[in-house]
Each structure stands twice: as C-alpha cells, then as structure tokens.
Write an enzyme that holds these catalytic residues in place. Structure first.
Site, PDB file in Angstrom:
ATOM      1  N   GLY A  16      63.921  56.235   9.079  1.00 27.74           N
ATOM      2  CA  GLY A  16      64.348  56.704  10.395  1.00 27.74           C
ATOM      3  C   GLY A  16      64.769  55.579  11.326  1.00 27.74           C
ATOM      4  O   GLY A  16      65.764  55.699  12.045  1.00 27.74           O
ATOM      5  N   ASP A  17      64.019  54.458  11.310  1.00 33.07           N
ATOM      6  CA  ASP A  17      64.348  53.359  12.227  1.00 33.07           C
ATOM      7  C   ASP A  17      65.752  52.833  11.948  1.00 33.07           C
ATOM      8  O   ASP A  17      66.579  52.718  12.845  1.00 33.07           O
ATOM      9  CB  ASP A  17      63.352  52.200  12.060  1.00 33.07           C
ATOM     10  N   TYR A 201      58.671  65.178   3.371  1.00 36.43           N
ATOM     11  CA  TYR A 201      57.588  64.244   3.060  1.00 36.43           C
ATOM     12  C   TYR A 201      56.873  64.764   1.810  1.00 36.43           C
ATOM     13  O   TYR A 201      56.952  65.974   1.496  1.00 36.43           O
ATOM     14  CB  TYR A 201      56.631  64.129   4.254  1.00 36.43           C
ATOM     15  N   GLN A 253      74.848  57.411   4.207  1.00 37.09           N
ATOM     16  CA  GLN A 253      74.518  58.253   5.367  1.00 37.09           C
ATOM     17  C   GLN A 253      75.633  59.255   5.702  1.00 37.09           C
ATOM     18  O   GLN A 253      75.360  60.424   6.005  1.00 37.09           O
ATOM     19  CB  GLN A 253      74.214  57.371   6.567  1.00 37.09           C
ATOM     20  N   ARG A 269      63.480  66.067   7.859  1.00 37.33           N
ATOM     21  CA  ARG A 269      62.206  65.503   8.311  1.00 37.33           C
ATOM     22  C   ARG A 269      62.464  64.467   9.406  1.00 37.33           C
ATOM     23  O   ARG A 269      63.623  64.204   9.773  1.00 37.33           O
ATOM     24  CB  ARG A 269      61.494  64.866   7.125  1.00 37.33           C
ATOM     25  N   GLY A 270      61.380  63.841   9.898  1.00 35.86           N
ATOM     26  CA  GLY A 270      61.516  62.680  10.785  1.00 35.86           C
ATOM     27  C   GLY A 270      62.339  62.941  12.028  1.00 35.86           C
ATOM     28  O   GLY A 270      62.096  63.889  12.771  1.00 35.86           O
ATOM     29  N   GLU A 271      63.324  62.087  12.237  1.00 38.12           N
ATOM     30  CA  GLU A 271      64.105  62.177  13.477  1.00 38.12           C
ATOM     31  C   GLU A 271      65.609  62.295  13.213  1.00 38.12           C
ATOM     32  O   GLU A 271      66.271  63.209  13.702  1.00 38.12           O
ATOM     33  CB  GLU A 271      63.819  60.938  14.338  1.00 38.12           C
ATOM     34  N   ASP A 272      66.149  61.390  12.429  1.00 36.49           N
ATOM     35  CA  ASP A 272      67.613  61.390  12.301  1.00 36.49           C
ATOM     36  C   ASP A 272      68.131  62.576  11.491  1.00 36.49           C
ATOM     37  O   ASP A 272      69.090  63.233  11.890  1.00 36.49           O
ATOM     38  CB  ASP A 272      68.086  60.070  11.670  1.00 36.49           C
ATOM     39  N   SER A 273      67.493  62.879  10.365  1.00 29.01           N
ATOM     40  CA  SER A 273      67.983  64.019   9.568  1.00 29.01           C
ATOM     41  C   SER A 273      67.765  65.331  10.329  1.00 29.01           C
ATOM     42  O   SER A 273      68.533  66.278  10.184  1.00 29.01           O
ATOM     43  CB  SER A 273      67.316  64.057   8.182  1.00 29.01           C
TER      44      SER A 273
HETATM   45  C1  LIG Z   1      67.975  61.976   1.894  1.00 24.93           C
HETATM   46  C2  LIG Z   1      68.909  60.991   2.553  1.00 24.93           C
HETATM   47  C3  LIG Z   1      68.655  60.524   3.825  1.00 24.93           C
HETATM   48  N1  LIG Z   1      69.513  59.642   4.412  1.00 24.93           N
HETATM   49  C4  LIG Z   1      69.259  59.141   5.777  1.00 24.93           C
HETATM   50  C5  LIG Z   1      69.355  60.140   6.882  1.00 24.93           C
HETATM   51  C6  LIG Z   1      68.562  59.413   7.975  1.00 24.93           C
HETATM   52  O1  LIG Z   1      69.420  58.513   8.653  1.00 24.93           O
HETATM   53  C7  LIG Z   1      67.503  58.648   7.213  1.00 24.93           C
HETATM   54  C8  LIG Z   1      66.135  59.282   7.272  1.00 24.93           C
HETATM   55  O2  LIG Z   1      65.581  59.206   8.556  1.00 24.93           O
HETATM   56  P1  LIG Z   1      64.742  60.396   9.196  1.00 24.93           P
HETATM   57  O3  LIG Z   1      65.456  61.636   8.970  1.00 24.93           O
HETATM   58  O4  LIG Z   1      64.450  60.041  10.604  1.00 24.93           O
HETATM   59  O5  LIG Z   1      63.408  60.496   8.319  1.00 24.93           O
HETATM   60  P2  LIG Z   1      62.305  59.403   7.885  1.00 24.93           P
HETATM   61  O6  LIG Z   1      61.079  60.128   7.577  1.00 24.93           O
HETATM   62  O7  LIG Z   1      62.859  58.582   6.795  1.00 24.93           O
HETATM   63  O8  LIG Z   1      62.090  58.508   9.170  1.00 24.93           O
HETATM   64  C9  LIG Z   1      60.951  58.553  10.004  1.00 24.93           C
HETATM   65  O9  LIG Z   1      60.685  57.210  10.237  1.00 24.93           O
HETATM   66  C10 LIG Z   1      59.542  56.989  11.019  1.00 24.93           C
HETATM   67  C11 LIG Z   1      59.352  55.508  11.176  1.00 24.93           C
HETATM   68  C12 LIG Z   1      59.705  57.639  12.368  1.00 24.93           C
HETATM   69  O10 LIG Z   1      58.576  57.448  13.104  1.00 24.93           O
HETATM   70  C13 LIG Z   1      59.953  59.090  12.162  1.00 24.93           C
HETATM   71  O11 LIG Z   1      60.139  59.707  13.394  1.00 24.93           O
HETATM   72  C14 LIG Z   1      61.173  59.238  11.300  1.00 24.93           C
HETATM   73  O12 LIG Z   1      62.284  58.735  11.964  1.00 24.93           O
HETATM   74  O13 LIG Z   1      67.939  58.613   5.851  1.00 24.93           O
HETATM   75  C15 LIG Z   1      70.652  59.210   3.747  1.00 24.93           C
HETATM   76  O14 LIG Z   1      71.445  58.440   4.303  1.00 24.93           O
HETATM   77  N2  LIG Z   1      70.883  59.652   2.472  1.00 24.93           N
HETATM   78  C16 LIG Z   1      70.060  60.534   1.841  1.00 24.93           C
HETATM   79  O15 LIG Z   1      70.331  60.926   0.676  1.00 24.93           O
END
Ligand SMILES: Cc1cn([C@H]2C[C@H](O)[C@@H](COP(=O)(O)OP(=O)(O)O[C@H]3O[C@@H](C)[C@H](O)[C@@H](O)[C@H]3O)O2)c(=O)[nH]c1=O
Length: 370
Positions: A16-17, A201, A253, A269-273
């Site tokens: 996510g970061d 997750y 991405q 999940r998380g924030e960006d997705s």
């Molecule tokens: C499955 C997949 C994801 N992604 C990307 C989409 C997103 O930019 C990124 C995943 O980020 P998130 O969706 O936020 O889920 P995450 O669980 O990976 O990130 C989390 O990290 C923690 C540190 C934070 O505290 C959480 O709030 C959250 O941001 O991965 C791809 O680029 N290709 C893929 O095939």
C-alpha cells in the site's frame, strides 16, 4: 509552471505504501507536468508494481518519474536544490540530512525575508471518519520552526479527496474481458457468469465464500494474482462444478486497474486497491487492514455510512474482515440484492467523481501558499 516535488516512501509492510506513492508520483508527472522524484527505501517493492523498475539501480527514471533509493549516503550526497514541495507518504519520517537542509533553508528565508521555503506535506492514511475534516490542512507542531501540513485523503469536500486519473471512467468503460486471455485465462472461461478478482489478506474466508458460490446455479471464476495467499490451497477443485479458480500473474499497477474494470466483483484490501475498486464502479468486498482495538471496524462503518451501502453488504463486510463469510453472500451476489449493491457502487463512484482529485487539491494548496 513546472513544480519540483520530492515524494518520500518508507515501505512498512505490504504494497500500500509504495502503491499510493507510485500512483501519486505518476499522476503528478503525467497529468500535472510536475518534475517528481520518488525516494523509496525498498525499490524491489516498486519493481512488483512496475517491472520496468530495476531493483538493482539506485537512481533511474521510469514513466517520467525519477526513482532514487532512499539511503543515507544518497540523501547526503544529493546535489539538487530543495524542491517546491516535499510529500512524506503516510507521514513517514524524512531522512535526518534532508531535514537539516529544510531547517537551514527556513532559517535563511526567515533571516532574509526572500524566497519561499519548501512546502512539506504529511500525506496521511485514508479514512472516511468525520474527525479527518478537522485535521486536514492543519500544521503539525514542531520545535525546529518547520511547519509541515497534514493532508488527509478523504471522501468529502473538506478533505483532500482521492487519487484519481482524469480519464478514469472512460478507461473503466472500455475494459474488455477478452484481455483476460492474455493473462492465461482459458478462452472458454472468459464468458462465465461471474468473474471475481481476488486480492485479500491471508485470513480472508475464501473457502467459505467459495462453498457458498457453489450453491448458486451460475458459474463463478476467481482470478488470484500470483503470491496472494488464500485458504483455497487445500480445496480439491475437482469437487466444485460451479466455482473455478486460477492463478494469474501478479500485474503491473496499470494492468491491475484494468483487471478490476473487467471483472464483475472485486475482492480488495488495504487502501489503494480499495480506492481502485470504487473507481471501477462495481460491487466489491473490502478486506480492511486490521488495527488494534477493532479500530478498523469504525473505519469500515464510517465508509459504509458515507457510501450508503445496503445494510446487508455492510454486515457481510464486517464479518469478512473477521474471517467469516456471512451466509448471505450467496444471496448478495445474485437477484435483487446484487442489483441494489451494483446501484449503490455506481452512485458512490459518481458522487466522488464530481470532487477534485487529491493531486489537484494538493497543487492548488501549494499555489495558495505561494
Ligand atoms: C494484486 C495486485 C495489486 N497491485 C497493487 C495495487 C495497490 O497499489 C497495491 C496494494 O496496496 P493496497 O491495496 O493498499 O493493499 P496492501 O494490503 O498491500 O497495503 C496496505 O499496506 C499497509 C502498510 C497499509 O497500512 C494499509 O492501509 C494498506 O495500504 O498493489 C498490483 O499492482 N498488481 C496486482 O496484481
């Protein structure tokens, strides 16, 4: 005017970061003509989201963004002048040497009364909770005379908004399922009734979910990017006639966004997705990041209220984040409940699209301050 921006990203866990930082850096470069340098402490994480990034290089430029490894010696030997704006993603700490340069710059501006100091933005986590409005754009108090400003992403006009590309709806609407064959999905599978992307997750109740989908008459196909751990591994796919699941490559991405746009239901999940699922305008299940003392449930409820999701969806999402697939999933993904859920997601997206994007608001704030 080309604004020079440094974005700092510290990879704490997951993606996510770096996911948010990379998306923001690209958008500021490509849509706002900014000159962006992204400092990241783990370049290999960025390589997962963008394979053109070489994890062995300390400095490189990809998609117009300069990417520099954030290590003490590189920061110490940086000869570029300080930028107009520095963004600390998720309010990460800035390196000591960099901080010292900001302090000296401030002292000089104060002493001479000329020039403007670098604007330091503490970009915070996303939350739909009402308290966010009170903290957005407030200064963070420090003893060294620097004045970083909190910038809260959010869902209302009194927050910093969400990261969104200009042409997002047009992109989402031309998404074509036949593209899935390029990811290795067999052609005969592309036409199944319900295609579901899976990014959860490890403790998400996928097995229970799959058991419920099996009870429907129509077929479902789950697409699981490589490396995403699920509890499906011990199930025998041969015992299921209405549910199929397959692994697809972990996507860059931009391709991940495309995937969300051509499926029927997204597990995110998380924030960006999560934000990307909103922009896809389709029903999705949010596996919220777990926090201490059940804080994540308040966060989830705040968003459910704001998005005006049907009660049944809210109930099921709370349980999902507790590792339990509520028995109503079966009902939710078909019939009138499914229709109501689709409508709620579309309405939520359309409402949010009328707000200014996060990058636009960020740059407008910079202009106001200068
Ligand atoms: C499955 C997949 C994801 N992604 C990307 C989409 C997103 O930019 C990124 C995943 O980020 P998130 O969706 O936020 O889920 P995450 O669980 O990976 O990130 C989390 O990290 C923690 C540190 C934070 O505290 C959480 O709030 C959250 O941001 O991965 C791809 O680029 N290709 C893929 O095939």
């Amino acid at each position: 005017m080309t604004r020079r921006i440094d974005v700092f990203c510290q990879v704490i866990d997951n993606l996510g970061d770096i996911g948010v930082s990379w998306r923001l850096a690209r958008q500021l470069t490509q849509e706002h003509n900014c000159q962006v340098r992204l400092w990241v402490d783990r370049i290999e994480s960025l390589n997962r989201l963008e394979p053109a990034v070489n994890p062995a290089l300390q400095k490189q430029s990809v998609s117009g963004v300069d990417i520099w490894l954030c290590d003490d010696s590189l920061v110490a030997h940086d000869s570029r002048p300080l930028p107009d704006l520095v963004i600390a993603a998720f309010s990460c700490d800035l390196p000591g040497v960099y901080l010292q340069r900001l302090i000296e710059q401030r002292q000089q501006v104060d002493a001479t009364g000329t020039g403007s100091p670098t604007l330091w933005i503490q970009l915070e986590y996303l939350s739909a909770q009402p308290w966010v409005e009170g903290f957005h754009l407030q200064p963070s108090l420090r003893s060294d005379n620097l004045k970083p400003v909190y910038f809260f992403p959010g869902f209302t006009a009194h927050t910093g908004g969400l990261i969104r590309e200009q042409n997002i709806v047009a992109h989402a609407s031309v998404a074509d399922r036949s593209w899935l064959t390029q990811l290795g999905v067999p052609t005969e599978m592309v036409d199944v009734r319900r295609i579901i992307s899976v990014f959860t997750y490890p403790d998400a109740p996928l097995e229970q979910f799959v058991q419920q989908l099996e009870q429907l008459e129509s077929d479902s196909l789950l697409l699981i990017p490589e490396g995403i751990r699920t509890d499906l591994a011990h199930l025998d796919p041969g015992k299921f006639s209405h549910v199929h699941w397959t692994t697809i490559p972990f996507l860059r991405q931009t391709d991940y966004d495309r995937l969300l746009a051509c499926t029927d239901l997204n597990l995110v999940r998380g924030e960006d997705s999560f934000v990307r699922a909103i922009w896809a305008g389709k029903p999705f299940i949010w596996n919220i990041y777990r926090q201490q003392e059940r804080e994540h449930h308040h966060k989830l409820q705040a968003w459910l209220d704001r998005a005006r999701m049907p009660d049944s969806v809210g109930k099921a999402m709370h349980q999902w984040s507790e590792g339990c697939a509520h028995p109503i999933w079966k009902k939710l993904v078909s019939g009138p409940d499914w229709y109501a859920w689709q409508q709620a997601c579309l309405a939520h997206r359309n409402e949010l699209i009328s707000q200014d994007s996060l990058s636009l608001q960020l740059l407008r704030f910079y202009d106001q301050e200068n």
